[in-house]
Write a protein that holds these residues in place. Structure first.
Motif: not given
Length: 427
Positions: A71-89
């Motif tokens: 499957g696809r596991y994700m954690q610590s996604i809060k840490s990307f809030l200020s990262d403009p390079s994270f647009q979508k996955t």
């Protein structure tokens, strides 16, 4: 009066408090979790019968243990809030923005909370760090994204409040009437530690609390780092990390790669070891290993195949917690064909974490220095988070400010409770 929620959306764990009829209550939003009023801030997706299913919290961890890298596991996604390079996955053919991912977590919390209190809730006070980023544009991006995520989750009125202010709000409730204090708040999370010097009072201060904040500081060191050190120094040897065998092509000794060792130190990265190259490396080492070393490498293979890292790290965490109140602890894990019994003394543990604690100490010093006041002017120290109970860490505050000034509340839910109090005041 309409009910409202206070949500502490954390990097590693989240919690929810409800304000109903002027009463604030923490809600058990993660059934099955031993700590049921705390929800792990993880997402896990699997593809089943043509559908994409998503899971959060304890159920997400269970699914991850069962399915692992499938499957696809994700954690610590809060840490990307200020990262403009994270647009979508992309997850199984569907693109998710960061706001949409966070909204999945917040929506589950909203629905479970509403089911518990038996009423719909449109209003939420959502916790946020004092500073997402020192870059103004990144700061605005993070703030906008967090508000958008809450709106996507179904909340109509979204208010943000700084997490240390929320923690202090819980402390303010204990103050005598007409009393003001200067407080140092220490918030110890799984992945970070944050410190704030601010003014509090009873009656509680209202409105914009930024003017009450004298200084802030923080660093990315938290409880997970301490667990990883116990794994490295006391447990990893049971999985062949010390095994060295003669290379098939030379007289040089070889062992597990640094990448394998790195993944072993964090339970959620253990399924990454299923890569064919890694498994081939383990099998190659087994060929040249003696009987004892071969058994250790077989332990590693079972750890990877059965993906029981989460359960193993729960045992590690349990031993760590015991060391806060006792001089020693025995880490016991007997399952999946492996038997581990490792005695750890508090002295040994403190030697493991001393370098990290020194960095925390320096950060506390920096925060106090930037406040512009002397340590003697601090009236109280309010500590929250599990690592605040570690004696070596508490000693940082006791030596500077005195043990009598240290105040604590529930280690894992103080911020959520304070946000619930905030919600009660703002309606």
């Amino acid at each position: 009066m309409s009910p409202a929620f206070g949500i502490d959306f954390g990097t590693s764990n989240s919690a929810l408090a409800a304000s109903v009829d002027n009463q604030v209550t923490l809600l058990d939003i993660d059934p099955g979790n031993p700590l049921s009023n705390s929800l792990k801030s993880i997402l896990y997706f699997i593809r089943e019968e043509g559908q994409t299913l998503s899971f959060v919290g304890y159920e997400g961890v269970k699914q991850y243990i069962d399915n692992g890298a499938e499957g696809r596991y994700m954690q610590s996604i809060k840490s990307f809030l200020s990262d403009p390079s994270f647009q979508k996955t992309n997850v199984y053919g569907k693109n998710y923005t960061l706001e949409e991912l966070i909204s999945l977590l917040l929506n589950i919390m909203k629905k479970r909370g509403e089911k518990i209190i038996g009423r719909e809730v449109d209003n939420v006070v959502l916790g946020r760090p004092v500073i997402f980023s020192t870059d103004e544009e990144r700061e605005r991006t993070a703030t906008r994204r967090l508000i958008n995520a809450a709106q996507l989750a179904g909340f109509k009125k979204v208010t943000l409040q700084m997490e240390p202010v929320a923690a202090a709000r819980a402390y303010e409730k204990s103050l005598p009437p007409n009393r003001e204090q200067l407080v140092l708040v220490g918030d110890f999370g799984a992945g970070s530690s944050d410190f704030t010097v601010l003014k509090v009072g009873n009656p509680p201060h209202s409105g914009d609390r930024e003017q009450d904040i004298l200084s802030v500081g923080g660093l990315y060191i938290g409880g997970d780092n301490f667990d990883s050190l116990i794994m490295r120094h006391k447990v990893a040897k049971h999985y062949g990390t010390d095994v060295k065998v003669k290379s098939m092509f030379s007289d040089n000794l070889t062992g597990l790669s640094p990448l394998v060792l790195s993944h072993l130190m964090q339970w959620h990265r253990i399924p990454w070891l299923r890569r064919p190259q890694t498994l081939a490396n383990i099998k190659e080492l087994k060929v040249g290993a003696g009987l004892k070393d071969r058994c250790l490498l077989e332990n590693l293979e079972r750890l990877i195949d059965d993906n029981y890292g989460y359960l193993l790290f729960r045992g590690i965490e349990s031993a760590k917690c015991r060391l806060s109140d006792h001089g020693d602890a025995t880490l016991i894990f007997k399952d999946y064909g492996v038997t581990i019994e490792e005695r750890i003394t508090r002295t040994t543990f403190e030697d493991m974490i001393r370098d990290l604690v020194a960095k925390i100490d320096a950060c506390v010093t920096h925060t106090l220095d930037n406040s512009g006041i002397g340590a003697e002017q601090i009236d109280a120290v309010f500590l929250t988070g599990g690592s605040s109970y570690i004696p070596l860490i508490r000693g940082i505050f006791e030596s500077r400010l005195g043990a009598d000034k240290i105040k604590t509340s529930d280690a894992f839910t103080s911020v959520a409770y304070g946000l619930g109090l905030e919600a009660n005041l703002m309606r």
